[in-house]
Scaffold this active site. Structure first.
Site, PDB file in Angstrom:
ATOM      1  CG  HIS A   1      -1.754   1.194   1.436  1.00  0.00           C
ATOM      2  ND1 HIS A   1      -3.132   1.177   1.304  1.00  0.00           N
ATOM      3  CD2 HIS A   1      -1.444   2.471   1.761  1.00  0.00           C
ATOM      4  CE1 HIS A   1      -3.616   2.389   1.530  1.00  0.00           C
ATOM      5  NE2 HIS A   1      -2.612   3.196   1.819  1.00  0.00           N
ATOM      6  CD  GLU A   2       1.867   3.492   3.729  1.00  0.00           C
ATOM      7  OE1 GLU A   2       2.034   4.569   3.119  1.00  0.00           O
ATOM      8  OE2 GLU A   2       0.872   3.270   4.433  1.00  0.00           O
ATOM      9  CG  HIS A  10       0.155   6.107  -0.854  1.00  0.00           C
ATOM     10  ND1 HIS A  10      -0.999   6.620  -1.406  1.00  0.00           N
ATOM     11  CD2 HIS A  10      -0.213   5.594   0.343  1.00  0.00           C
ATOM     12  CE1 HIS A  10      -2.017   6.416  -0.572  1.00  0.00           C
ATOM     13  NE2 HIS A  10      -1.571   5.790   0.496  1.00  0.00           N
ATOM     14  CE1 TYR A  70      -3.891   9.837   0.426  1.00  0.00           C
ATOM     15  CE2 TYR A  70      -3.798  11.273   2.339  1.00  0.00           C
ATOM     16  CZ  TYR A  70      -3.866  10.007   1.791  1.00  0.00           C
ATOM     17  OH  TYR A  70      -3.903   8.909   2.625  1.00  0.00           O
ATOM     18  CD  GLU A 111      -5.326   5.861   1.572  1.00  0.00           C
ATOM     19  OE1 GLU A 111      -5.410   4.676   1.935  1.00  0.00           O
ATOM     20  OE2 GLU A 111      -4.255   6.480   1.600  1.00  0.00           O
ATOM     21  CG  ASP A 152      -9.048  10.161   6.589  1.00  0.00           C
ATOM     22  OD1 ASP A 152      -7.824  10.305   6.422  1.00  0.00           O
ATOM     23  OD2 ASP A 152      -9.683   9.154   6.211  1.00  0.00           O
ATOM     24  CG  HIS A 165      -7.358   6.508   5.197  1.00  0.00           C
ATOM     25  ND1 HIS A 165      -6.936   7.811   5.365  1.00  0.00           N
ATOM     26  CD2 HIS A 165      -6.270   5.806   4.802  1.00  0.00           C
ATOM     27  CE1 HIS A 165      -5.644   7.876   5.107  1.00  0.00           C
ATOM     28  NE2 HIS A 165      -5.217   6.681   4.757  1.00  0.00           N
TER      29      HIS A 165
HETATM   30 ZN   LIG Z   1      -2.690   5.227   2.066  1.00  0.00          ZN
END
Ligand SMILES: [Zn+2]
Lengths: 378, 99
Positions: free
Chosen positions: A172-173, A176, A187, A196, A269, A274
């Site tokens: 996931h990271e 990005h 974002y 996301e 957020d 998310h």
């Molecule tokens: Zn993320």
């Protein structure tokens, strides 16, 4: 003399259903073919660490993995704990970051032909042991950063394990980073939720690829293993059933929607990036299940191409739907099972893709055109 | 008497954590420690750090300190938090995560 029809025909859903039902043998055959193709891809899979130490993929780039230790401070990147080719060390978080970024590089390289984060051999940098009691992981624009969860609390109070524990979190990271170099989605709000979701999608695919799982065998859980035994939950998010990953007295209930009717408008957020990602996650899951076989082989390919060639920084949910549908048509053919599966995924979450365009051949009716594209007619 | 309002948002999980502390309600030694952390950070004279491109999955923090005469808020994130605030932030994060 060929004559091009300028009108696409739109098939009503009930007719598509009928075709899908009568198409079972063809679907089976298609699945078998997918399986064969995927196996061939897997056979070609390179062992990243072996390849890199040998330098045999130098032609494709020189991506090196470097894992740093922040030693519970916040200065990045910290001190080098393990670099490409080094033997495993005693620190499990270091090894997890090393292996996880290798697995992620591997999926992007083998399944999509991508050379690291920037498609130009960029080094894969990770920092572990970031800060104290840091129950999180993030991408800082240049590298991955992982905390150790609730290591500073007493065992009975701990909710989170170290964030390198979950391979899909690492995927996931790193994704990005890929998104940053490609669509570079803002974002915030729908663009951010899409950003996301793309990280969850490819994060999950990294795990599925590593485990050699087909779509129906995968757990589709994001952040599996992050919770301690004190938490009632299987992970942070569920792509199969958004909103059901956890339900806990301290953490509350998984707030993700699985349908546009439950889209959450919030200022927190970054506009619920998310939270609302659950909608896109579920559309991808449905598409992957509909197509069958290994999810990275077709559904993943469609999304990778959309991410790198179609989406831009302002793309919203509807754009993602229309563009993945378009992309599926480009790769697998207009009206192909894969394209219809993309449409089904979006329909399931309440997003309508523009009608199914079937280019009619001279003298063919709409249904015949579709039958042809499905391989039932000549 | 001093009041501290803390909020942490965003993160991989997108879950908000918040905390409100009335120093008058705390044991004297804890209140003293917190007051010291606020003073040592020079909180009242700090301003929001220059915005940085948001780091995906990073936390954002909001700290507000209120007294009879002053109300001051600092907003920051993992990637732009002033060093001076770190000790106070660490204490607030730990308190907000204990239960
Ligand atoms: Zn993320």
């Amino acid at each position: 003399m060929s004559h091009r029809h300028s009108i696409f025909c739109i098939l009503p859903p009930h007719m598509l259903d009928q075709v899908a039902q009568s198409g079972t043998p063809a679907q089976r055959e298609m699945a078998a073919r997918t399986l064969a193709t995927s196996t061939q891809i897997r056979d070609k899979r390179v062992n990243l660490s072996a390849a890199l130490t040998r330098g045999s993929i130098a032609a494709a780039g020189t991506a090196q993995r470097i894992v740093y230790d922040a030693k519970f401070g916040t200065n990045l990147p910290g001190v080098v704990a393990r670099k490409e080719g080094d033997a495993p060390v005693a620190d499990v978080a270091v090894n997890e970051a090393y292996d996880g970024s290798g697995a992620t590089f591997d999926l992007f390289s083998v399944a999509f032909g991508r050379n690291s984060i920037d498609n130009n051999g960029m080094d894969l940098k990770s920092t572990v042991h970031y800060s104290k009691g840091y129950d999180n992981a993030f991408w800082d624009g240049q590298q991955m950063v992982y905390g150790d969860g609730d290591e500073d609390l007493s065992e009975s109070e701990r909710l989170f394990n170290r964030f390198t524990k979950s391979l899909d979190v690492i995927g996931h990271e790193l994704t990005h980073g890929v998104t940053q170099y490609e669509a570079n989605l803002v974002y915030k709000n729908q663009q951010g939720a899409l950003n996301e979701s793309i990280s969850d999608i490819f994060g999950s695919l990294v795990k599925q690829y590593e485990r050699n799982q087909t779509a129906d065998a995968a757990d589709w859980i994001i952040g599996e293993g992050l919770f301690t035994a004190n938490v009632n939950g299987v992970g942070i998010r569920s792509m199969r059933a958004p909103g059901t990953a956890y339900n806990d007295p301290v953490l509350g209930k998984d707030p993700q929607p699985a349908h546009m009717k439950d889209y959450l408008t919030t200022s927190q957020d970054n506009g619920g990036v998310h939270i609302n990602s659950g909608i896109i996650n579920h559309a991808f899951y449905v598409t992957a299940i509909e197509i069958g076989g290994y999810a990275w082989a077709k559904a993943g390919q469609i999304w990778y191409k959309a991410l790198t060639e179609k989406l831009n920084s302002n793309s919203n949910f509807q754009n993602a739907a229309d563009l993945t549908f378009l992309t599926a048509g480009e790769i697998f053919g207009l009206g192909s099972l894969e394209q219809l599966a993309v449409k089904t995924g979006w329909t399931e979450v309440g997003i309508t893709v523009d009608g199914t365009p079937i280019p009619p051949t001279e003298g063919d009716g709409c249904l015949k055109g579709l039958m042809k594209s499905l391989g039932f007619a000549r | 008497m001093m009041q501290i309002i803390f909020e942490r948002a965003g993160g991989f999980m997108g879950r908000k954590v918040s905390l409100e502390l009335n120093l008058a309600d705390l044991p004297a030694d804890q209140a003293r420690t917190l007051k010291l952390l606020v003073d040592e950070s020079n909180f009242i004279n700090l301003t929001d750090p220059p915005p940085k491109d948001s780091a995906p999955d990073g936390f954002t923090y909001s700290i507000t300190v209120k007294t009879e005469t002053i109300r001051h808020t600092i907003n920051a994130s993992d990637t732009n938090l002033p060093d001076a605030l770190r000790p106070l932030l660490d204490e607030l994060v730990k308190r907000s995560r204990s239960h």
